[in-house]
Design a protein around this motif. Sequence first.
Motif, PDB file in Angstrom:
ATOM      1  N   UNK A  65      48.611  54.540  20.806  1.00  0.00           N
ATOM      2  CA  UNK A  65      47.665  53.864  20.639  1.00  0.00           C
ATOM      3  C   UNK A  65      47.668  52.825  21.538  1.00  0.00           C
ATOM      4  N   UNK A  66      49.468  52.793  21.938  1.00  0.00           N
ATOM      5  CA  UNK A  66      50.123  51.623  22.633  1.00  0.00           C
ATOM      6  C   UNK A  66      49.606  52.589  23.787  1.00  0.00           C
ATOM      7  N   UNK A  67      50.071  53.819  24.466  1.00  0.00           N
ATOM      8  CA  UNK A  67      49.215  54.339  26.208  1.00  0.00           C
ATOM      9  C   UNK A  67      47.702  53.745  25.862  1.00  0.00           C
ATOM     10  N   UNK A  68      47.168  53.594  25.063  1.00  0.00           N
ATOM     11  CA  UNK A  68      45.628  53.071  24.939  1.00  0.00           C
ATOM     12  C   UNK A  68      45.840  51.816  25.897  1.00  0.00           C
ATOM     13  N   UNK A  69      46.448  50.376  24.733  1.00  0.00           N
ATOM     14  CA  UNK A  69      46.069  49.542  25.392  1.00  0.00           C
ATOM     15  C   UNK A  69      47.353  49.167  26.326  1.00  0.00           C
ATOM     16  N   UNK A  70      48.195  50.500  26.899  1.00  0.00           N
ATOM     17  CA  UNK A  70      48.557  50.024  28.367  1.00  0.00           C
ATOM     18  C   UNK A  70      47.456  50.628  29.641  1.00  0.00           C
ATOM     19  N   UNK A  71      46.707  51.650  28.927  1.00  0.00           N
ATOM     20  CA  UNK A  71      45.020  51.992  29.984  1.00  0.00           C
ATOM     21  C   UNK A  71      44.584  51.161  30.151  1.00  0.00           C
ATOM     22  N   UNK A  72      44.109  50.552  29.284  1.00  0.00           N
ATOM     23  CA  UNK A  72      43.071  49.279  29.105  1.00  0.00           C
ATOM     24  C   UNK A  72      43.633  47.817  29.698  1.00  0.00           C
ATOM     25  N   UNK A  73      44.641  47.711  30.000  1.00  0.00           N
ATOM     26  CA  UNK A  73      45.711  46.536  30.847  1.00  0.00           C
ATOM     27  C   UNK A  73      45.292  47.116  32.131  1.00  0.00           C
ATOM     28  N   UNK A  74      45.259  48.218  32.661  1.00  0.00           N
ATOM     29  CA  UNK A  74      45.067  48.672  34.029  1.00  0.00           C
ATOM     30  C   UNK A  74      43.792  49.269  34.200  1.00  0.00           C
ATOM     31  N   UNK A  75      43.211  49.675  33.372  1.00  0.00           N
ATOM     32  CA  UNK A  75      41.532  49.517  33.844  1.00  0.00           C
ATOM     33  C   UNK A  75      41.349  47.653  34.136  1.00  0.00           C
ATOM     34  N   UNK A  76      41.596  46.903  33.315  1.00  0.00           N
ATOM     35  CA  UNK A  76      40.901  46.234  32.893  1.00  0.00           C
ATOM     36  C   UNK A  76      41.773  44.967  34.414  1.00  0.00           C
ATOM     37  N   UNK A  77      43.695  45.331  35.053  1.00  0.00           N
ATOM     38  CA  UNK A  77      43.469  44.637  35.815  1.00  0.00           C
ATOM     39  C   UNK A  77      43.029  45.424  37.116  1.00  0.00           C
ATOM     40  N   UNK A  78      42.375  46.764  37.240  1.00  0.00           N
ATOM     41  CA  UNK A  78      41.951  47.069  38.889  1.00  0.00           C
ATOM     42  C   UNK A  78      40.630  46.053  38.731  1.00  0.00           C
ATOM     43  N   UNK A  79      40.342  45.762  37.202  1.00  0.00           N
ATOM     44  CA  UNK A  79      38.564  44.892  38.003  1.00  0.00           C
ATOM     45  C   UNK A  79      38.519  43.437  37.671  1.00  0.00           C
TER      46      UNK A  79
ATOM     47  N   UNK B 105      57.444  46.141  49.278  1.00  0.00           N
ATOM     48  CA  UNK B 105      57.341  46.647  48.019  1.00  0.00           C
ATOM     49  C   UNK B 105      56.478  47.413  48.028  1.00  0.00           C
ATOM     50  N   UNK B 106      56.547  47.964  47.082  1.00  0.00           N
ATOM     51  CA  UNK B 106      54.894  49.308  46.540  1.00  0.00           C
ATOM     52  C   UNK B 106      54.315  48.684  44.981  1.00  0.00           C
ATOM     53  N   UNK B 107      53.158  49.791  44.746  1.00  0.00           N
ATOM     54  CA  UNK B 107      52.919  49.196  43.731  1.00  0.00           C
ATOM     55  C   UNK B 107      52.289  50.393  43.225  1.00  0.00           C
ATOM     56  N   UNK B 108      51.992  50.189  41.315  1.00  0.00           N
ATOM     57  CA  UNK B 108      51.645  51.712  40.958  1.00  0.00           C
ATOM     58  C   UNK B 108      50.195  51.587  40.834  1.00  0.00           C
ATOM     59  N   UNK B 109      49.597  50.098  41.282  1.00  0.00           N
ATOM     60  CA  UNK B 109      48.306  49.533  40.589  1.00  0.00           C
ATOM     61  C   UNK B 109      48.093  49.333  42.097  1.00  0.00           C
ATOM     62  N   UNK B 110      46.885  48.928  42.664  1.00  0.00           N
ATOM     63  CA  UNK B 110      46.119  48.434  43.395  1.00  0.00           C
ATOM     64  C   UNK B 110      45.405  46.769  43.413  1.00  0.00           C
ATOM     65  N   UNK B 111      46.613  45.114  44.068  1.00  0.00           N
ATOM     66  CA  UNK B 111      45.802  44.229  43.340  1.00  0.00           C
ATOM     67  C   UNK B 111      45.107  43.753  44.813  1.00  0.00           C
ATOM     68  N   UNK B 112      44.279  43.809  45.137  1.00  0.00           N
ATOM     69  CA  UNK B 112      43.337  43.285  46.370  1.00  0.00           C
ATOM     70  C   UNK B 112      44.025  41.440  46.987  1.00  0.00           C
ATOM     71  N   UNK B 113      44.125  40.712  45.885  1.00  0.00           N
ATOM     72  CA  UNK B 113      44.625  39.129  45.768  1.00  0.00           C
ATOM     73  C   UNK B 113      46.542  38.961  46.008  1.00  0.00           C
ATOM     74  N   UNK B 114      46.913  40.431  45.729  1.00  0.00           N
ATOM     75  CA  UNK B 114      48.541  39.909  46.303  1.00  0.00           C
ATOM     76  C   UNK B 114      48.487  40.857  47.614  1.00  0.00           C
ATOM     77  N   UNK B 115      47.118  42.246  47.972  1.00  0.00           N
ATOM     78  CA  UNK B 115      46.938  42.471  49.409  1.00  0.00           C
ATOM     79  C   UNK B 115      47.120  41.399  50.338  1.00  0.00           C
ATOM     80  N   UNK B 116      45.661  40.894  49.783  1.00  0.00           N
ATOM     81  CA  UNK B 116      45.287  39.887  50.551  1.00  0.00           C
ATOM     82  C   UNK B 116      46.355  38.450  50.910  1.00  0.00           C
ATOM     83  N   UNK B 117      46.990  38.455  50.549  1.00  0.00           N
ATOM     84  CA  UNK B 117      48.707  37.659  50.777  1.00  0.00           C
ATOM     85  C   UNK B 117      49.777  38.488  51.662  1.00  0.00           C
ATOM     86  N   UNK B 118      49.413  38.670  51.971  1.00  0.00           N
ATOM     87  CA  UNK B 118      50.582  39.916  52.942  1.00  0.00           C
ATOM     88  C   UNK B 118      51.452  40.850  51.134  1.00  0.00           C
TER      89      UNK B 118
END
Length: 571
Positions: A106-120, A375-388
């Motif tokens: 269930x902890x892994x599911x929490x991390x996955x929920x965080x990841x999906x919410x993070x990218x959306x 530096x790279x990222x395991x995720x993709x955050x458009x706000x960070x990309x747009x700022x350099x």
Amino acid sequence: MAKAFFRLQKFLRRTQFLLFFLTAAYLMAGSLLLLQRTRLVIQQGSRGTSANQALPVPEEMAGVGLVDPRTLQNPSPRLLVGMDAMQEPALDQRHSPRWLVSRNSELRQLRRRWFHRFISDQEPMQTAGLKAMKHTAEHKGTYVGCFSDDSRERTLKGAVFYDLRKMTVSHCQEACAERAYTYAGLAYGAECYCGNKLPATASKPEECNSECKGEKGSVCGGVNRLSVYRVEELRTGARRRRNVIYRGCFRAPENLTDTFPASLIQPNLTVEMCSEFCSKKEFPLAVIRGRECYCGYPTGRFSLHDGADGLFCSGTHNAEGKYCLVYQTPVQDTRCTDRKFLTTKSKVFVALSSFPGAGNTWARHLIEHATGYYTGSYYFDGALYNKGFKGEKDHWRSRRTICVKTHESGKTEIEMFDSAILLIRNPYKSLMAEFNRKYAGHLGYATDRNWKSKEWPDFVNSYASWWASHVLDWLKFGKRLLVVHYEDLKRSLIPKLKEMVEFLNMTVTEDRLLCVENNRDGNFKRSGAKQKDFEPFTQEMKDLINRYILTVDEALRGRNFTGLPREYVPR
């Protein structure tokens, strides 16, 4: 007969094509429906896990602890006290560190929920700001021409801004005008450079041929080319940033002329005069000694680390001119703003790992400016990309970046990396920072209504255990670790940053590190009105979090790392 056969063949071919088309349409419709349902489930799941649902422990794991068994062979008295505290009946055993198991599904599911919410997640505050800028940035400066530009030797050496989605000519001009620059230049359709000096010769006008990312029909430079505008004065009511920041009183170097590249002697010299002079010369520091004005950068000779009492800079105490006043001009220190991807693939795959809200973006800003590599990222955050943060769009396994941001934990995710910088922050601060990001983006603050809603206690119950398990997993499965405490990095930036750079097998000059220190905040320091002075954590929340702190502290000491800073507990 032949004619009938030909008609049948023609009919079958048409039918085959029709069936193929209907099948493709059916599959596409099914895929869209599945995506829509999945998103609905994610949104419903991201509302938080209730306290009763938060990570229940299987009965067969009821006696399993988190601390590495090797540390229990000779347990310290402090550890034993902590274990006794865990067994107190007054506290809910479901939320004690005893049931914190890193592979808990269930902890892994929490991390996955965080990841999906993070990218959306959308950036509500930032989007609103961009819309506001679009309507208010109406003025346009005078077009000067197209000029060549090189990353090794910038044409405009002042401040640098990125917006890889919504850059316009007006946005760039306004950003440069607010910082007292004369010229604004745009390149690659998305990059904005400011400065006060231009080369004598221009390039061919047709070489500036990149369309602005946020403004169709407008030209924003080209490849190694700048579309340059002379910035006009901000219209009435526009916000200015031409403020000069007092840095303090410092002992003057032995030879000021050798230390500082530009100088001015002016009777009745004022702070405004010196700051204006240094701004036009594109220097971030204005240094005043009597009627003398000097401009330059923080260097090894003049590091701004050892300040003196302000009385020493007054007229009566400074008759011999041994001390000077230092001010920060609006000009950005650009000695460390150049960044690029690694030219050859890195042989060592390094993670920059932290719990969400622990300062990972800030640490990336420091590392990129210190090393000169993205530096790279395991995720993709458009706000960070747009700022350099251009490494956001690079595949995280490309090995073209100096290290890779991750919030993941668990054996499989950790063992993919050869080494890691493990960034740890006070869980109280981390939880509040991530809650702010969730409801107000990277730069805003959650409202009082958010803090007082049911979301906040559910958030703490779910995420507090993740904070602890994240550190414990990396201590257990990490191959080679450098543990960095966020609070130590803030207090002793240059020594700690040196450790991080050396861990990455990089060497940097002292001047570059001083430049990073001069630009330490980056573009992601929260601004605006903070929360009112209130305590968001109940006593039950504190009891829960303090237990996790104790567990993590013991685990760190068990691995011969420095324990958690004292300020973490008691609270």
